[in-house]
Design a protein around this motif. Structure first.
Motif: not given
Ligand SMILES: NC(=O)c1ccc[n+]([C@@H]2O[C@H](COP(=O)([O-])OP(=O)(O)OC[C@H]3O[C@@H](n4cnc5c(N)ncnc54)[C@H](OP(=O)(O)O)[C@@H]3O)[C@@H](O)[C@H]2O)c1
Length: 315
Positions: A67, A80, A93, A96-97, A102-103, A107, A117, A119
């Protein structure tokens, strides 16, 4: 995404504390930009790929293995925001980070800018490739690989201690590649004293990627080495990926502490008999406790030796 993962692999062992990420930007079926996290962690993969793509990013699809970050830092803008400003139409993607900065926010920021997007594409492969970063983010410690060079009967040396060489050149070259992917390589004091190993990467073109060295034990470390007085202390190093190269005592210490996430067993077609076992006592009381802990992930021949890769089952 496969191409992005291959690019990400170029940065392995070089990007800490950042993850090694890969990014490919595709416009009308053509690759217009490629990027991977640079040594030291910046620029990020997306920034490099967008720089290469230039105006061709408008309307394109970006494939990225993690992400995109949502936090600015003094070392660069949030990816981003860079992606949103580039005019890409779609972001694919892998995973996820977990970094709380960021989490999900990376996105969300892309979607707020009107970017479609998707994921979870090749998520398992990406998680494996970023295992060190994810382990650090989730559990505050590095990902640990234990490497063992064994005879058919599970020995790492003759009773006399002679251990060079058990495996052949192809297996040893593969083990050197594994070194290049780690930030820290560790042996026990017994191995340091018996073998005085250099623990460097002796592959053409990769010599500069030798990781930092550590010794497990209760005394001082040689100049330039890190002293580790218990397996848990690797959490205090900056490493994302640690490679433990034995011997039997160090292997047992990491296994007993349940700090081995991946096992690399290089097995040579030789019988030693009455030699030194590869792993010392790990405190196992009942056989039942040994089952269900390891899953064979990969196996292949390396010359006349066989590599088996096991992963710790943790779910
Ligand atoms: N074939 C292979 O893949 C391979 C690889 C490496 C080594 N080897 C062979 O393995 C042999 C050496 O094995 P080894 O078992 O004698 O030595 P070792 O595992 O390299 O080192 C043992 C030392 O590690 C330290 N240690 C162990 N557990 C610890 C713990 N929980 N906390 C802190 N320190 C801990 C202790 O150091 P202190 O004494 O300082 O407390 C211990 O004496 C050599 O013959 C070498 O050639 C083979």
């Amino acid at each position: 995404m496969g191409a992005a993962l291959a690019l990400a692999a170029r940065g392995r062992g070089q990007t800490a504390p950042n993850p090694a990420v890969g990014c490919v930007i595709v416009h009308d079926g053509r690759v217009v930009g490629r990027g991977w996290t640079q040594p030291g962690g910046r620029p990020h993969a997306e920034a490099m790929a967008l720089e290469a793509a230039g105006p061709a990013a408008r309307g394109a699809t970006a494939y990225v293995t993690l992400e995109p970050c949502a936090h600015e830092s003094p070392r660069g803008p949030a990816c981003a925001d860079l992606l949103a400003a580039s005019g890409i139409a779609r972001a694919v993607i892998a995973c996820r980070d977990p970094d709380p900065r960021t989490d999900g926010r990376g996105i969300a920021r892309l979607e707020a800018a009107g970017i479609a997007t998707a994921t979870g594409i090749a998520a398992r492969e990406a998680e494996r490739a970023m295992a060190g970063f994810l382990m650090r983010a989730r559990h505050g410690r590095p990902h640990v690989t234990l490497k063992l060079g064994l005879s058919i009967d599970g020995c790492i040396a003759l009773a006399s201690g002679e251990s060079r060489w058990i495996t052949g050149p192809a297996a040893r070259a593969h083990a050197h590649l594994e070194r290049a992917r780690a930030e820290l390589i560790l042996v026990g004091r017994g191995t340091l004293e018996a073998d005085a190993p250099k623990l460097d990467v002796r592959l053409p073109g990769l010599a500069h990627r030798s990781p930092a060295r550590a010794v497990l034990g209760h005394g001082a470390a040689p100049f330039g080495w890190i002293a580790v007085d218990r397996p848990e202390a690797i959490a205090d190093t900056p490493a994302l990926d640690v490679l433990v190269e034995g011997g039997a005592g160090a292997a047992a210490a990491f296994l007993a502490a349940d700090l081995v996430d991946r096992l690399l067993v290089y097995r040579a077609p030789i019988v030693i008999g009455g030699g030194r076992p590869g792993i010392a006592d790990i405190g196992l009381v009942h056989l039942e406790g040994a089952h269900g802990r390891w899953r064979l992930h990969d196996q292949r021949m390396l010359g006349i030796d066989r590599l088996e890769v096991y992963e710790r089952v943790r779910e």
